[in-house]
Design a protein around this motif. Structure first.
Motif, mmCIF file in Angstrom:
data_model
loop_
_atom_site.group_PDB
_atom_site.id
_atom_site.type_symbol
_atom_site.label_atom_id
_atom_site.label_comp_id
_atom_site.label_asym_id
_atom_site.label_seq_id
_atom_site.Cartn_x
_atom_site.Cartn_y
_atom_site.Cartn_z
ATOM 1 N N LYS A 67 -24.319 12.238 -8.339
ATOM 2 C CA LYS A 67 -23.129 12.245 -9.199
ATOM 3 C C LYS A 67 -23.338 11.332 -10.402
ATOM 4 C CE LYS A 67 -20.254 11.812 -5.616
ATOM 5 N NZ LYS A 67 -19.140 11.181 -4.898
ATOM 6 N N PRO A 68 -23.221 11.859 -11.618
ATOM 7 C CA PRO A 68 -23.365 10.985 -12.780
ATOM 8 C C PRO A 68 -22.072 10.194 -13.022
ATOM 9 C CG PRO A 68 -23.047 13.244 -13.481
ATOM 10 C CD PRO A 68 -23.032 13.269 -11.982
ATOM 11 N N PHE A 69 -22.226 8.934 -13.420
ATOM 12 C CA PHE A 69 -21.056 8.112 -13.728
ATOM 13 C C PHE A 69 -21.127 7.633 -15.171
ATOM 14 C CE2 PHE A 69 -21.021 7.951 -9.160
ATOM 15 C CZ PHE A 69 -19.678 7.901 -8.836
ATOM 16 N N ARG A 70 -20.114 7.945 -15.936
ATOM 17 C CA ARG A 70 -20.082 7.469 -17.313
ATOM 18 C C ARG A 70 -19.681 5.987 -17.331
ATOM 19 N NH1 ARG A 70 -20.856 9.732 -21.905
ATOM 20 N NH2 ARG A 70 -21.257 11.683 -20.834
ATOM 21 N N ARG A 71 -18.576 5.700 -16.665
ATOM 22 C CA ARG A 71 -18.162 4.290 -16.517
ATOM 23 C C ARG A 71 -18.013 3.998 -15.035
ATOM 24 N NH1 ARG A 71 -15.989 0.952 -20.506
ATOM 25 N NH2 ARG A 71 -15.164 -0.266 -18.811
ATOM 26 N N LEU A 72 -18.999 3.354 -14.486
ATOM 27 C CA LEU A 72 -18.964 3.029 -13.063
ATOM 28 C C LEU A 72 -18.070 1.804 -12.850
ATOM 29 C CD1 LEU A 72 -20.461 3.757 -10.310
ATOM 30 C CD2 LEU A 72 -21.952 1.832 -10.845
ATOM 31 N N THR A 73 -17.075 1.926 -11.970
ATOM 32 C CA THR A 73 -16.230 0.766 -11.671
ATOM 33 C C THR A 73 -16.697 0.151 -10.351
ATOM 34 O OG1 THR A 73 -14.647 1.995 -10.347
ATOM 35 C CG2 THR A 73 -14.269 1.945 -12.726
ATOM 36 N N PRO A 74 -16.305 -1.092 -10.096
ATOM 37 C CA PRO A 74 -16.691 -1.700 -8.813
ATOM 38 C C PRO A 74 -16.225 -0.870 -7.627
ATOM 39 C CG PRO A 74 -15.824 -3.373 -10.282
ATOM 40 C CD PRO A 74 -15.628 -2.056 -10.974
ATOM 41 N N MET A 75 -15.021 -0.296 -7.745
ATOM 42 C CA MET A 75 -14.531 0.511 -6.625
ATOM 43 C C MET A 75 -15.377 1.770 -6.440
ATOM 44 S SD MET A 75 -12.507 -1.140 -4.955
ATOM 45 C CE MET A 75 -12.053 -0.002 -3.638
ATOM 46 N N ASP A 76 -15.787 2.405 -7.558
ATOM 47 C CA ASP A 76 -16.686 3.553 -7.473
ATOM 48 C C ASP A 76 -17.942 3.171 -6.703
ATOM 49 O OD1 ASP A 76 -15.067 5.173 -8.990
ATOM 50 O OD2 ASP A 76 -16.034 4.648 -10.897
ATOM 51 N N ALA A 77 -18.523 2.067 -7.112
ATOM 52 C CA ALA A 77 -19.790 1.645 -6.521
ATOM 53 C C ALA A 77 -19.627 1.443 -5.025
ATOM 54 C CB ALA A 77 -20.281 0.361 -7.189
ATOM 55 N N ILE A 78 -18.534 0.769 -4.630
ATOM 56 C CA ILE A 78 -18.303 0.524 -3.206
ATOM 57 C C ILE A 78 -18.101 1.849 -2.478
ATOM 58 C CG2 ILE A 78 -16.648 -0.440 -1.556
ATOM 59 C CD1 ILE A 78 -16.281 -2.781 -3.552
ATOM 60 N N ARG A 79 -17.332 2.745 -3.114
ATOM 61 C CA ARG A 79 -17.067 4.035 -2.473
ATOM 62 C C ARG A 79 -18.362 4.823 -2.273
ATOM 63 N NH1 ARG A 79 -13.418 6.072 -6.031
ATOM 64 N NH2 ARG A 79 -12.003 4.367 -5.595
ATOM 65 N N GLU A 80 -19.295 4.672 -3.201
ATOM 66 C CA GLU A 80 -20.554 5.397 -3.067
ATOM 67 C C GLU A 80 -21.518 4.678 -2.122
ATOM 68 O OE1 GLU A 80 -21.152 8.397 -4.148
ATOM 69 O OE2 GLU A 80 -19.198 8.522 -5.137
ATOM 70 N N GLY A 81 -21.101 3.556 -1.603
ATOM 71 C CA GLY A 81 -21.935 2.888 -0.606
ATOM 72 C C GLY A 81 -22.840 1.797 -1.146
ATOM 73 N N ILE A 82 -22.477 1.250 -2.297
ATOM 74 C CA ILE A 82 -23.292 0.149 -2.830
ATOM 75 C C ILE A 82 -22.624 -1.175 -2.479
ATOM 76 C CG2 ILE A 82 -24.083 -0.974 -4.947
ATOM 77 C CD1 ILE A 82 -24.406 1.861 -6.121
ATOM 78 N N GLN A 83 -23.372 -2.050 -1.834
ATOM 79 C CA GLN A 83 -22.840 -3.338 -1.407
ATOM 80 C C GLN A 83 -23.732 -4.448 -1.934
ATOM 81 O OE1 GLN A 83 -20.194 -4.388 0.478
ATOM 82 N NE2 GLN A 83 -19.356 -2.319 0.375
ATOM 83 N N VAL A 84 -23.118 -5.434 -2.569
ATOM 84 C CA VAL A 84 -23.906 -6.554 -3.071
ATOM 85 C C VAL A 84 -23.679 -7.766 -2.182
ATOM 86 C CG1 VAL A 84 -24.402 -8.015 -5.058
ATOM 87 C CG2 VAL A 84 -23.569 -5.684 -5.398
ATOM 88 N N ILE A 85 -24.767 -8.388 -1.739
ATOM 89 C CA ILE A 85 -24.638 -9.667 -1.034
ATOM 90 C C ILE A 85 -25.059 -10.750 -2.009
ATOM 91 C CG2 ILE A 85 -25.422 -11.051 0.907
ATOM 92 C CD1 ILE A 85 -25.889 -8.458 2.417
ATOM 93 N N TYR A 86 -24.082 -11.489 -2.491
ATOM 94 C CA TYR A 86 -24.372 -12.506 -3.486
ATOM 95 C C TYR A 86 -25.030 -13.704 -2.824
ATOM 96 C CZ TYR A 86 -21.575 -9.792 -6.724
ATOM 97 O OH TYR A 86 -21.104 -8.797 -7.527
ATOM 98 N N GLN A 87 -25.614 -14.545 -3.674
ATOM 99 C CA GLN A 87 -26.338 -15.714 -3.180
ATOM 100 C C GLN A 87 -25.480 -16.601 -2.285
ATOM 101 O OE1 GLN A 87 -28.257 -17.111 -6.699
ATOM 102 N NE2 GLN A 87 -29.593 -18.427 -5.538
ATOM 103 N N ASP A 88 -24.192 -16.701 -2.640
ATOM 104 C CA ASP A 88 -23.320 -17.564 -1.840
ATOM 105 C C ASP A 88 -22.610 -16.778 -0.736
ATOM 106 O OD1 ASP A 88 -21.572 -16.045 -3.215
ATOM 107 O OD2 ASP A 88 -20.646 -17.669 -4.344
ATOM 108 N N PHE A 89 -22.982 -15.541 -0.555
ATOM 109 C CA PHE A 89 -22.478 -14.649 0.501
ATOM 110 C C PHE A 89 -21.034 -14.205 0.340
ATOM 111 C CE2 PHE A 89 -25.360 -17.526 3.122
ATOM 112 C CZ PHE A 89 -26.483 -16.838 2.715
ATOM 113 N N SER A 90 -20.223 -14.954 -0.426
ATOM 114 C CA SER A 90 -18.822 -14.587 -0.584
ATOM 115 C C SER A 90 -18.105 -14.380 0.745
ATOM 116 C CB SER A 90 -18.684 -13.307 -1.401
ATOM 117 O OG SER A 90 -18.971 -13.558 -2.726
ATOM 118 N N LEU A 91 -18.331 -15.283 1.676
ATOM 119 C CA LEU A 91 -17.604 -15.189 2.944
ATOM 120 C C LEU A 91 -16.376 -16.101 2.896
ATOM 121 C CD1 LEU A 91 -20.615 -15.302 5.410
ATOM 122 C CD2 LEU A 91 -19.291 -13.304 4.731
ATOM 123 N N PHE A 92 -15.523 -15.914 3.905
ATOM 124 C CA PHE A 92 -14.334 -16.769 4.008
ATOM 125 C C PHE A 92 -14.581 -17.827 5.079
ATOM 126 C CE2 PHE A 92 -12.899 -12.597 2.570
ATOM 127 C CZ PHE A 92 -12.356 -12.964 1.357
#
Lengths: 514, 351, 338
Positions: A67-92
């Motif tokens: 699927k081509p994306f002209r403007r990919l939003t963070p929600m699009d990316a998550i919906r397509e299965g892209i997950q970023v693990i940041y250096q600080d993990f972003s945990l609670f």
């Protein structure tokens, strides 16, 4: 399903005329481990942000799952299965392991009510997938860094990740934990999930990558099968030059050890550690995280209490029970975490450099002499070639390597005789790293005794003339640099049985003197 | 244009004078409020009488704001300042009553007053010492520690006085109603002195620099060999001493001390400090800011009183105006910070 | 597990409360009479409702000092309006109006906090002055004793009454139902809704919450509106129970309420705190301050005792964590047997 999960073609992004990314193309296939390698400032982070939909590129095409994306939003990316693990993990930190794993999933499916049974099931299933066990009800604050990493991976899996992006995932991990992580990454791969592994640690890249893309100044230098790479090539591609580091060759200068540590113990931290440090020596202290290496350093610096044993400086027993007393005895300590323990980010470069010696910078009437303060700072900025346009700027305006020099300058200003460097080049790019190594060697040549706490094996071998190995709170071995090579040190570091007993005899407490 | 070029303007020198934009904005606010009030009430606002009256009003909160400032610089706060002032005031008043009989001669009066001042300062220092112990050595969150001691000190004052006011037998009223050279109220002189000493301590002593460094990063401060606990202890003692100064001014103005005097001053002093640009999480803030902030607030209060004195409840407008001013300046700071960030971001690529 | 239970602040406060009750009861049996307990419940009601609001703000990582101003503003304004229109109806309308005013004021807090991301302490300091100044200046600064009939009768709205041995009739005031209801709602909200968990998430790590896609603006708007609602209701109860509307009252109690909440285990740094702990904290402070006379301590010592409780109650966990930090957790290898 196509055999390409993500494809970026001709991506460019500039900020106010500065080209952060220039015509970058990347293809990630399902179940592929793709490494993204580059120095700090090469454009890695911008690329990650584009894939995550946080930043929109100026030009280029993003295709996910066909699927081509002209403007990919963070929600699009998550919906397509892209997950970023940041250096600080972003945990609670205040929530449990189970909830950390499940919460984002619950959020993404718009749940309004929390079903705790379901939360636990989700977490359990995810942990099962990567084949590890963690206490579900433990607060994340109380678990180790390596376990936090695993929680972050599970959280990504729960959200049906097809591509997990790991940003500098191993920075805070020990060799052993990195091994375990790599195993988990392979398990993830078995599930058909692709991994984009961002790193500047070359050995890891060589070990784990199926493919590696190296970028420099926003441009792709090369994107090849990892099988076609070796260490030297990687360094060359990353920095654009070959870096040859000479080992430190130590020549004994005096007949008396500077520091002697005799049967030192600190309850709950380490036990029965003995060694000595001679003027001009650079002694590496290595071991896995949790081996007591950092704790030993902290005890020598008066942060952690000493219960038994003795510390001698110049042959005289000394009592170190606070940072102040350590400093009085000429000990300096450059902490592991520059940002949280080393620097005053909002304060000026000047103030950061002189803070150690500020009590001595008084002028008329016992007041601080601003002229002397600036003069003192200027001298260190020159000596350590710290690059700045104005030393009154906050220190956070500097690059990582220059920041680390400020921390060094702070300590050198107080003329320590013994300098403990904990992870001196963590998070510093390859170029600055060898420059920092040169600075360290020069300091030792001036007669300072240096302890380098590190688990960066090439660093230990390049910088130290002697290496102590700690394991489970005890000194497990002591080696001359010449006895070791990368393979031997790596296996020593990761094996669990005690090292050669010959090394821990009394004689080898001292370095061989010609 | 790069960030460096941008800073090279004929106005570059202002940076050293005003620091960030906040001081400049405060200065403008002061001037604008002053001019507006002078235009609206030319008969009463810009008059010597009014300056006298304003000059004797703001020093109390101004000094309390300095106390809040120094603890805020380290990332803490001292909520107990007013309770310490009241406790010191009560004890000083006790000393005055005990040592100075009604028919005392000048020497005896001077000695008694000196003793009263010493007792007030000792009380302030001791109360600050306890705060400092709790914060620096017991590791209590400063908000909680000083919240607890605030209640404790107030309670002790109640217990000592059975809840009554203690009168100072008119021995200190000269502070409240004398004007040096006929036009400078004594509280104003005290304030100027405190400001001068404070500016010197913060900017020109190693201790002052350490205070800022601790507020900026307490861990790094510890690892740099700063005796963090001792510096923290000192800041809370200083804060207590400032409260004692305020106690003396209270006695001078009211001729009495009581446990429940001026409780709203705590929050007002915090308002002044924040308005002055002191970062509540520590590390930055300037004495100049405090002076300008308290002046701006005083102009507003006085001006509003003059404009609204015919309306019942007009004195309460001051409270409204202070709140409004605080929020306005905070929003303005936020917006200018946002704009600055956007400019730097555009000129420097993120990687 | 047991160790974990004992290390919790809630347990510490709960045990202290029980011991305290036993000691006071042993010294003076009057403590255990229904009359005393009805009094305690009545005293704890307003503080308790305030404290639940404070809890929610603290958990989210904020701090609110404006709720007392909201309470007095809502209560006084409602009284003035109802007097003005000559309203003859019952108390529910008063609560509805006061609560609604509270929500509006809470939304003003939320606007500054969520829109401009200003520190919550500073914003609520500002709005406290703003609300109170507006109330006293515009709406009125005089005590209203001539209340609308519905409100005037409220202080007699007992759930039930009992007549004790001495023939004195005492009653449990129905206001305590508000506290019970608020506590239950807050518990369900915080524990079982995503909204509640997002409040904990926000207090635990704002950055992580943003990245996870939590709608932080929405969460903060809810928090401060809800706290406004609670303040409005509590203010109305306060006015009703005291049979007067005093616009210069209530403000000044905020720090005491925060202290009680923190005593109950809520963290000033955010992310931690429970409804049960908060209620225990409020009860401890209430029992302490209401019972000094029963055990023969003159009431002038009341504040000293409360101050001491706050200091000791917060110092114990602080010292404990300080000790623990001195010992890292290295699993030291035992010496091999020679």
């Amino acid at each position: 399903m196509s055999d390409v999960f993500l494809s970026l073609t001709h991506i460019s992004k500039s900020y106010a005329g500065v080209q952060a990314l220039d015509d970058v193309s990347l293809v990630v296939k399902p179940a592929e481990i793709h490494c993204l390698v580059g120095e700090n400032g090469s454009g890695k982070s911008t690329l990650i942000k584009i894939i995550a939909g946080v930043v929109t590129p100026d030009q280029g095409e993003i295709v996910i799952n066909g699927k081509p994306f002209r403007r990919l939003t963070p929600m699009d990316a998550i919906r397509e299965g892209i997950q970023v693990i940041y250096q600080d993990f972003s945990l609670f930190p205040n929530l449990t392991v189970a909830e950390n794993i499940a919460l984002n999933y619950e959020l993404s499916r718009n749940a309004r009510i929390v079903r705790w049974g379901q939360v636990r099931q989700l977490a359990e299933a995810a942990l099962g997938k990567i084949g590890v066990r963690l206490p579900l009800d433990a607060e994340v604050e109380s678990i180790s860094v390596a376990d936090k990493q695993l929680v972050a991976i599970c959280r990504a899996l729960v959200q049906n990740a097809r591509l997990i992006i790991m940003d500098e995932a191993t920075t805070a991990l020990t060799e052993k934990e990195i091994r375990a992580l790599f195993k988990v990454i392979h398990n993830v791969q078995q599930e058909g999930v692709a991994v984009l592994f961002v790193s500047h640690k070359l050995d890891e890249v060589l070990e784990i990558a199926d493919k590696a893309m190296i970028i420099r100044n926003g441009k792709v230098v090369v994107d090849v099968d990892a099988a076609n790479l070796d260490r030297n090539k990687l360094v060359y591609y990353m920095t654009g030059r070959r870096i040859e580091e000479a080992d430190y060759d130590y020549t004994p200068q005096q007949k008396r050890p500077l520091l002697e540590v005799i049967h030192l113990s600190s309850r709950g931290n380490f036990q029965d550690v003995s060694f000595s440090l001679w003027p001009g020596e650079i002694v590496g202290v290595t071991g896995l995280l949790g081996s007591g290496r950092t704790e030993l350093a902290l005890s020598l610096f008066g942060v952690l209490p000493v219960d038994r044993g003795e510390i001698r400086i110049d042959g005289k027993p000394v009592h170190i029970n606070s940072i102040q007393s350590a400093i009085e005895h000429g000990i300096g300590y450059v902490p592991e975490d520059r940002l949280t323990e080393g620097l005053f980010l909002d304060q000026s470069i000047n103030r950061n450099i002189v803070i150690r010696t500020i009590d001595g910078l008084t002028g008329r009437g016992g007041l601080l002499s601003i002229t002397r303060l600036k003069e003192r700072a200027r001298q260190w900025i020159r000596d350590l070639s710290i690059k700045t346009s104005d030393p009154e700027l906050p220190v956070k305006s500097l690059s990582g390597g220059n920041q680390q020099r400020v921390v060094l300058a702070k300590w050198l200003a107080s003329k320590p005789r013994i300098l403990i460097l904990n992870g001196p080049t963590v998070g510093v790019d390859v170029g600055s790293k060898s420059e920092l190594h040169d600075i360290i060697k020069n300091l030792a040549r001036e007669g300072i005794g240096i302890l380098v706490i590190s688990d960066d094996i090439p660093e230990l071998l390049h910088v130290c003339n002697r290496i102590l190995l700690m394991r489970r709170g005890r000194l497990a071995g002591m080696f001359d640099r010449r006895e070791l090579d990368e393979n031997k040190l790596t296996s020593l570091l990761t094996e669990s049985t005690p090292a050669a007993p010959a090394a821990s005899t009394t004689q080898s407490l001292s370095p061989q003197i010609g | 244009m790069s960030a460096r070029d941008a800073s090279y303007t004929p106005w570059a020198w202002t940076r050293s004078l005003f620091g960030d934009g906040n001081i400049l904005r405060l200065l403008i606010a002061c001037v604008v409020i002053f001019v507006v009030m002078s235009i609206l009430r030319p008969d009463v606002f810009p008059t010597p009488e009014n300056f006298l009256s304003m000059g004797s009003q703001f020093p109390e909160i101004g000094i309390l704001a300095l106390a809040i400032m120094i603890t805020m610089l380290t990332g803490g706060i001292d909520l107990s300042v007013v309770s310490v002032a009241n406790m010191s005031g009560v004890l000083a008043a006790f000393v005055i009553r005990a040592l100075i009989p009604a028919d005392a001669e000048a020497g005896q009066v001077a000695l008694g007053l000196a003793a009263a001042v010493v007792v007030a300062f000792l009380t302030g220092a001791l109360a600050g010492f306890v705060n400092g112990l709790l914060v620096a050595y017991v590791n209590l969150t400063p908000i909680l520690a000083t919240l607890g001691t605030m209640t404790l000190y107030t309670g002790l004052t109640v217990a000592m006085t059975r809840g009554n006011a203690v009168f100072a037998e008119n021995r200190l009223v000269f502070i409240g109603n004398t004007n040096v050279l006929g036009f400078i109220p004594i509280p104003l002189i005290i304030f100027a002195g405190v400001v001068a000493v404070f500016a010197l301590i913060l900017n020109r002593t190693a201790f002052g620099v350490k205070v800022y460094m601790i507020g900026s990063n307490v861990n790094a401060a510890r690892f740099s060999g700063i005796n963090v606990r001792r510096v923290l202890l000192m800041t809370y003692i200083l804060s207590g001493l400032l409260a004692a100064v305020v106690a003396i001014i209270f006695l001078g103005r009211n001729n009495s001390a009581k446990w429940d005097f001026a409780p709203s001053y705590v929050l007002q002093a915090i308002v002044v400090a924040v308005l002055a640009g002191v970062n509540p999480s520590g590390g930055s803030g300037r004495v100049t800011g405090i002076v300008l902030a308290i002046l701006a607030l005083q102009f507003v209060s006085t001006g509003m009183n003059m404009l609204l004195f015919t309306i019942s409840g007009g004195q309460f407008f001051k409270e409204f105006a202070w709140g409004a001013l605080l929020l306005t300046i905070m929003v303005a700071n936020h917006l200018s910070e946002q704009r600055r960030l956007r400019i730097t971001r555009r000129s420097k690529p993120e990687t | 597990m047991l160790k974990k239970l004992f290390s919790r602040q809630e347990t510490l406060v709960g045990v202290t409360l029980i011991v305290l009750c036993l000691v006071i009861g042993a010294i003076n049996p009057v403590f255990w009479t229904p009359g005393n307990w009805f009094d305690l419940a009545r005293s704890a009601t307003v503080t308790g409702i305030f404290a639940i609001g404070v809890l929610i703000v603290l958990v989210s990582g904020g701090i609110d000092v404006s709720f007392t101003a909201i309470a007095v503003f809502s209560m006084y304004t409602t009284t003035v309006i109802m007097n003005q229109i000559g309203f003859e109806g019952g108390m529910p309308a008063f609560f509805a109006m006061s609560g609604a005013i509270g929500i509006v004021l809470g939304l003003i807090n939320a606007f500054f906090i969520a829109r401009f991301r200003l520190p919550t302490l500073i914003v609520t300091l500002g709005t406290q002055s703003l609300f109170r100044g507006f109330l006293l200046f515009v709406i009125g600064s005089k005590i209203i004793r001539d209340l609308p009939p519905g409100m005037a009768q409220y202080s007699g709205a007992f759930l039930f009454t009992v007549t004790d041995a001495r023939g004195i009739t005492v009653g449990l005031h129905s206001a305590v139902l508000f506290l019970v209801a608020v506590a239950i709602v807050a518990q369900l909200l915080l524990r079982y809704t995503m909204l509640g968990r997002s409040i904990y998430a926000l207090g635990g790590s704002r950055e992580a919450a943003e990245r996870a896609g939590f709608n932080i603006v929405q969460t903060q708007v809810f928090i401060y509106a809800f706290v406004g609602l609670l303040a409005g209701i509590a203010g109305m109860i306060y006015g009703g129970l005291n049979r007067q509307a005093n616009s210069q009252d209530i403000v000044g109690q905020e720090l005491d309420v925060i202290a009680a909440t923190v005593l109950g285990g809520a963290s000033i740094a955010g992310g931690r705190g429970s409804v049960i702990g908060t209620l225990l904290g409020v009860m401890l402070v209430t029992v302490m301050s209401n019972s000094l006379i029963l055990v023969g301590i003159p009431s002038i010592w009341q504040r000293v005792v409360i101050g001491a409780i706050i200091i000791i109650g917060t110092a114990v966990p602080a010292i404990r964590s300080l000790r623990a930090a001195r010992r890292a957790n290295v699993d030291i290898e035992p010496l091999p047997a020679e």
